[in-house]
Design an enzyme around this catalytic site. Structure first.
Site, PDB file in Angstrom:
ATOM      1  N   ASN A  95      13.294  36.299 -36.467  1.00  0.00           N
ATOM      2  CA  ASN A  95      14.041  35.445 -35.533  1.00  0.00           C
ATOM      3  C   ASN A  95      13.189  34.193 -35.330  1.00  0.00           C
ATOM      4  O   ASN A  95      12.334  34.133 -34.459  1.00  0.00           O
ATOM      5  CB  ASN A  95      14.263  36.199 -34.217  1.00  0.00           C
ATOM      6  CG  ASN A  95      15.252  35.475 -33.331  1.00  0.00           C
ATOM      7  OD1 ASN A  95      15.588  34.316 -33.566  1.00  0.00           O
ATOM      8  ND2 ASN A  95      15.715  36.156 -32.295  1.00  0.00           N
ATOM      9  N   TYR A 155      18.921  32.177 -37.862  1.00  0.00           N
ATOM     10  CA  TYR A 155      18.880  33.631 -37.715  1.00  0.00           C
ATOM     11  C   TYR A 155      20.267  34.173 -37.376  1.00  0.00           C
ATOM     12  O   TYR A 155      20.757  35.112 -38.006  1.00  0.00           O
ATOM     13  CB  TYR A 155      17.870  33.979 -36.620  1.00  0.00           C
ATOM     14  CG  TYR A 155      17.677  35.449 -36.332  1.00  0.00           C
ATOM     15  CD1 TYR A 155      16.982  36.279 -37.222  1.00  0.00           C
ATOM     16  CD2 TYR A 155      18.153  36.018 -35.143  1.00  0.00           C
ATOM     17  CE1 TYR A 155      16.779  37.623 -36.938  1.00  0.00           C
ATOM     18  CE2 TYR A 155      17.949  37.363 -34.853  1.00  0.00           C
ATOM     19  CZ  TYR A 155      17.255  38.158 -35.743  1.00  0.00           C
ATOM     20  OH  TYR A 155      17.055  39.492 -35.468  1.00  0.00           O
TER      21      TYR A 155
HETATM   22  P1  NAP Z   1       9.203  43.284 -37.469  1.00  0.00           P
HETATM   23  O1  NAP Z   1       8.594  44.038 -36.376  1.00  0.00           O
HETATM   24  O2  NAP Z   1       8.764  41.862 -37.662  1.00  0.00           O
HETATM   25  O3  NAP Z   1       9.051  44.035 -38.849  1.00  0.00           O
HETATM   26  C1  NAP Z   1       9.618  43.446 -39.981  1.00  0.00           C
HETATM   27  C2  NAP Z   1       8.732  43.618 -41.178  1.00  0.00           C
HETATM   28  O4  NAP Z   1       9.372  42.903 -42.263  1.00  0.00           O
HETATM   29  C3  NAP Z   1       7.340  42.963 -41.016  1.00  0.00           C
HETATM   30  O5  NAP Z   1       6.374  43.774 -41.618  1.00  0.00           O
HETATM   31  C4  NAP Z   1       7.491  41.650 -41.786  1.00  0.00           C
HETATM   32  O6  NAP Z   1       6.264  41.161 -42.306  1.00  0.00           O
HETATM   33  C5  NAP Z   1       8.432  42.068 -42.907  1.00  0.00           C
HETATM   34  N1  NAP Z   1       9.152  40.945 -43.501  1.00  0.00           N
HETATM   35  C6  NAP Z   1       9.663  39.851 -42.887  1.00  0.00           C
HETATM   36  N2  NAP Z   1      10.265  39.048 -43.799  1.00  0.00           N
HETATM   37  C7  NAP Z   1      10.121  39.653 -44.998  1.00  0.00           C
HETATM   38  C8  NAP Z   1      10.538  39.331 -46.296  1.00  0.00           C
HETATM   39  N3  NAP Z   1      11.201  38.192 -46.572  1.00  0.00           N
HETATM   40  N4  NAP Z   1      10.249  40.187 -47.316  1.00  0.00           N
HETATM   41  C9  NAP Z   1       9.597  41.354 -47.070  1.00  0.00           C
HETATM   42  N5  NAP Z   1       9.169  41.721 -45.847  1.00  0.00           N
HETATM   43  C10 NAP Z   1       9.427  40.874 -44.818  1.00  0.00           C
HETATM   44  O7  NAP Z   1      10.816  43.235 -37.256  1.00  0.00           O
HETATM   45  P2  NAP Z   1      11.813  44.298 -36.557  1.00  0.00           P
HETATM   46  O8  NAP Z   1      11.946  43.954 -35.134  1.00  0.00           O
HETATM   47  O9  NAP Z   1      11.458  45.657 -36.976  1.00  0.00           O
HETATM   48  O10 NAP Z   1      13.178  43.825 -37.245  1.00  0.00           O
HETATM   49  C11 NAP Z   1      13.714  44.466 -38.379  1.00  0.00           C
HETATM   50  C12 NAP Z   1      15.168  44.026 -38.539  1.00  0.00           C
HETATM   51  O11 NAP Z   1      15.898  44.360 -37.356  1.00  0.00           O
HETATM   52  C13 NAP Z   1      15.347  42.510 -38.727  1.00  0.00           C
HETATM   53  O12 NAP Z   1      16.361  42.260 -39.653  1.00  0.00           O
HETATM   54  C14 NAP Z   1      15.762  42.042 -37.349  1.00  0.00           C
HETATM   55  O13 NAP Z   1      16.567  40.891 -37.419  1.00  0.00           O
HETATM   56  C15 NAP Z   1      16.589  43.235 -36.879  1.00  0.00           C
HETATM   57  N6  NAP Z   1      16.721  43.287 -35.420  1.00  0.00           N
HETATM   58  C16 NAP Z   1      15.677  43.619 -34.625  1.00  0.00           C
HETATM   59  C17 NAP Z   1      15.850  43.651 -33.248  1.00  0.00           C
HETATM   60  C18 NAP Z   1      14.749  44.055 -32.301  1.00  0.00           C
HETATM   61  O14 NAP Z   1      15.009  44.137 -31.092  1.00  0.00           O
HETATM   62  N7  NAP Z   1      13.542  44.313 -32.762  1.00  0.00           N
HETATM   63  C19 NAP Z   1      17.096  43.328 -32.681  1.00  0.00           C
HETATM   64  C20 NAP Z   1      18.122  42.987 -33.523  1.00  0.00           C
HETATM   65  C21 NAP Z   1      17.929  42.966 -34.899  1.00  0.00           C
HETATM   66  P3  NAP Z   1       5.557  39.923 -41.519  1.00  0.00           P
HETATM   67  O15 NAP Z   1       5.323  40.400 -40.119  1.00  0.00           O
HETATM   68  O16 NAP Z   1       4.302  39.665 -42.292  1.00  0.00           O
HETATM   69  O17 NAP Z   1       6.535  38.790 -41.583  1.00  0.00           O
END
Ligand code: NAP
Length: 264
Positions: A95, A155
């Site tokens: 995001n 996003y």
């Molecule tokens: P996170 O904690 O940042 O974990 C995501 C992982 O993906 C990180 O290790 C990140 O590495 C890696 N990553 C990012 N871009 C990448 C790419 N292009 N290729 C390969 N790896 C990549 O995120 P999360 O909160 O678990 O979110 C996961 C998904 O859920 C996302 O699509 C997000 O939009 C969705 N989501 C999350 C929430 C929430 O509340 N957490 C809410 C709605 C939707 P780096 O840290 O090095 O970038």
């Protein structure tokens, strides 16, 4: 309930941290083989060690999905080791706060590249193998696709497009028996969420305020709760579910805003 994932191979983009990590662990717990595609070197290595120590098989491809060539090479690397693909979980995203007023057309395009293009590219290159295995695809979207958030055009647009692609691919892939679904989280405490909440002056009180608005239990959804839905959808227990947008959010997106669950 046996999910029948034993020895099946599932690719998880962003599978080393947050929601992706929970999906990786849950696939492994069900006897499946997770292929973690994530640039996080230490987290990926630690996760791999943990999985192997508990008798599982897994692979960490330490790459960020930046363009279509990288997606193609990741698929080839995985196939060179396991020679099959049973599912793809498109989960990686950030995001990145590219707004309309304070953003730029260039920053918007970059945000789409980071959040959307690899969902298409990875699935495109995996498709011949999904056809062979009659595999399944899960796209992780976000409630921002439906509610908006403000100051995050790239996003939000990518997350909306993921929902459209879920329906579009579900239709295109009916003939192969490949199912395509989306899971929509709202508020899950992960490293990404931590970064976002820290942009507020008082992150702790902001977090309390958000939790108070989550109808079921006034708490965040856990990454495990998202993973449980994803793994069910990947499994043979979900063989008649396709083209669905599944909200795992404690009622956050849809229930009546007038609810006061703290003082019912
Ligand atoms: P996170 O904690 O940042 O974990 C995501 C992982 O993906 C990180 O290790 C990140 O590495 C890696 N990553 C990012 N871009 C990448 C790419 N292009 N290729 C390969 N790896 C990549 O995120 P999360 O909160 O678990 O979110 C996961 C998904 O859920 C996302 O699509 C997000 O939009 C969705 N989501 C999350 C929430 C929430 O509340 N957490 C809410 C709605 C939707 P780096 O840290 O090095 O970038």
């Amino acid at each position: 309930m046996d999910l029948n994932l034993k020895d099946k191979v599932f690719l998880i983009s962003g599978g080393a941290k947050g929601i992706g990590e929970a999906i990786t662990m849950t696939i492994a717990a069900e006897g499946g083989i997770p292929v973690i595609i994530d640039p996080s070197e230490t987290e990926g290595a630690n996760l791999l060690k943990k999985l192997e120590a508990s008798g599982g098989t897994a692979l960490h491809i330490c790459k960020r999905l930046t363009d279509s060539n990288t997606c193609k090479s990741v698929i080839n690397e995985s196939l060179s080791i396991f020679d099959r693909i049973d599912g793809v979980v498109n989960n990686a995203g950030v995001n990145d706060g590219v707004g309309l007023e304070d953003g730029s057309p260039e920053a918007f395009s970059q945000s789409i590249q980071k959040n959307l293009n690899h969902y298409y590219d990875l699935t495109h290159f995996a498709l011949p193998h999904l056809i062979k295995s009659k595999g399944s695809i899960v796209n992780i979207s976000s409630k921002t696709a439906l509610t908006g958030q403000g100051s995050t055009s790239g996003y939000a647009a990518a997350k909306g497009a993921q929902l459209a692609l879920t329906r579009e691919w579900a239709v295109e892939l009916l003939k192969y028996g490949i199912r395509v679904n989306a899971v929509i989280p709202a508020e899950v405490f992960t490293p990404l969420y931590q970064k976002w909440i820290n942009t507020y002056d008082n992150p702790e009180s902001k977090l309390k305020e958000i939790e108070s608005r989550i109808p079921l239990g006034n708490r965040m959804t856990t990454a495990q709760e998202i993973a449980d839905m994803v793994v069910f959808l990947l499994s043979a227990r979900a063989t008649h579910i396709t083209g669905q947008h599944l909200f795992v959010d404690g009622g956050y997106t849809h229930l009546d805003r007038a609810l006061n669950t703290l003082n019912p």
